[in-house]
Design a protein around this motif. Structure first.
Motif, PDB file in Angstrom:
ATOM      1  N   ASP A 256       4.187   2.447   2.732  1.00  0.00           N
ATOM      2  CA  ASP A 256       5.485   1.876   1.336  1.00  0.00           C
ATOM      3  C   ASP A 256       6.187   2.533   0.646  1.00  0.00           C
ATOM      4  OD1 ASP A 256       6.878  -0.123   1.669  1.00  0.00           O
ATOM      5  OD2 ASP A 256       5.611  -1.739   1.502  1.00  0.00           O
TER       6      ASP A 256
ATOM      7  N   GLN B 214       2.812  -0.235  -1.406  1.00  0.00           N
ATOM      8  CA  GLN B 214       4.151   0.322  -2.836  1.00  0.00           C
ATOM      9  C   GLN B 214       3.981   0.307  -3.452  1.00  0.00           C
ATOM     10  OE1 GLN B 214       7.719  -2.446  -1.509  1.00  0.00           O
ATOM     11  NE2 GLN B 214       8.851  -1.167  -2.628  1.00  0.00           N
TER      12      GLN B 214
ATOM     13  N   SER C 258       7.824  -4.619   4.197  1.00  0.00           N
ATOM     14  CA  SER C 258       6.479  -4.293   3.081  1.00  0.00           C
ATOM     15  C   SER C 258       5.637  -5.615   3.834  1.00  0.00           C
ATOM     16  CB  SER C 258       6.547  -5.130   1.605  1.00  0.00           C
ATOM     17  OG  SER C 258       6.920  -3.149   1.317  1.00  0.00           O
TER      18      SER C 258
END
Ligand SMILES: Nc1ncnc2c1ncn2[C@@H]1O[C@H](COP(=O)(O)OP(=O)(O)OP(=O)(O)O)[C@@H](O)[C@H]1O
Ligand SMILES: [Mg+2]
Length: 266
Positions: free
Chosen positions: A187, A104, A62
């Motif tokens: 992500d 994410q 990330s």
């Protein structure tokens, strides 16, 4: 390989020339205090290429894509886009360069509608001069088309706070489809969604690829990466330990590289 197919399909004759990388990272590092989150990573991605980025929790995946998306400054190293040095001070600048990211945690505004989230920061307006007003009708309409394209049941007027994980995912992905992206960073897009929706997200990735858009897919799901990616990059403890074509690797090898059972491959 697939980029070449795209070039032929798109009628752009590149002859035997090598494609200029859409994105090239050279010796990129990022530390947070004493934590070396990303350590001396170099990589290059070509147009229309799908790169699976894998690694254990905390490997630095990330953090790496957040540097590409303008969320973090690299501590060291350089980034180039289409051969030119890329210096990003904020995410909006990355977007101007055609870099889109699905985070994410999705980074959506819960109290807004699906359509408002799709258009956040790039709202459509109509009218002229001081009479320019937000064009809600156009935004709802276009957002609805994007959800239909994604085969999502999300409705443009639904509030994000009332949505399921998969519906939120569709909103975040629809955002990336608004502009003419050159590279889309995803992500963990398939971590929290249903089987049917996983297939849709993988189809969307192929759709982006066929338009010549490069995709970086961060995933813990081996079948997804081996299904859709051209290349796999493995990170371990901030370092890149493998960068291979999918055809020359295997899920067993990648698992070994993620855990450290296999140290490194070139
Ligand atoms: N904003 C931050 N401040 C301090 N440390 C951070 C920050 N973001 C990440 N880190 C640290 O950097 C390292 C890499 O984190 P990163 O989130 O990039 O891992 P990841 O590969 O994405 O993991 P996961 O698969 O769990 O999402 C970890 O040790 C993490 O704790
Ligand atoms: Mg992560």
């Amino acid at each position: 390989m697939r980029a070449a197919t795209w070039n032929q399909a798109g009628g752009k004759a590149w002859g035997g020339y090598r494609l200029v990388a859409v994105l090239e990272l050279t010796n990129i590092s990022k530390h947070f205090g004493a934590i070396q989150a990303v350590n001396d990573v170099s990589l290059s991605i070509e147009p229309g290429q799908v790169v699976g980025l894998m690694g254990d929790n905390g490997a630095g995946k990330s953090t790496l894509v957040k540097m590409i998306a303008g969320n973090f400054h690299a501590s060291h190293g350089t980034m180039r886009m289409d051969g030119k040095e890329l210096i990003l001070n904020k995410p909006a600048e990355a977007r101007q360069h055609g870099i889109e990211i699905v985070h994410q945690d999705l980074a959506l505004c819960n109290n807004l509608t699906a359509a408002a989230n799709v258009y956040l920061g790039r709202e459509l307006r109509r009218g002229v001069g001081p009479f320019r007003i937000l064009d809600y009708a156009a935004m709802y309409k276009r957002a609805g088309q994007l959800f239909a394209e994604l085969k999502s049941e999300t409705r443009p007027r639904d509030l994000v706070k009332q949505m399921s994980g998969g519906q939120r995912q569709a909103v975040a992905i629809a955002r990336t489809m608004l502009s003419q992206a050159k590279i889309v960073l995803m992500d963990e897009p398939t971590a929290a969604i249903s089987v049917r929706q996983v297939a849709e997200v993988l189809n969307l990735i192929r759709h982006l690829r066929d338009q010549g858009i490069a995709v970086v897919l961060i995933s813990h799901r081996m079948p997804d990466v081996f299904d859709v990616a051209d290349r796999v990059i493995v990170m371990r403890r901030g370092r890149k330990v493998a960068d291979k074509t999918i055809a020359s690797s295997s899920p067993e090898e990648v698992t070994g590289l993620i855990t450290g059972a296999i140290e490194q491959v070139s």
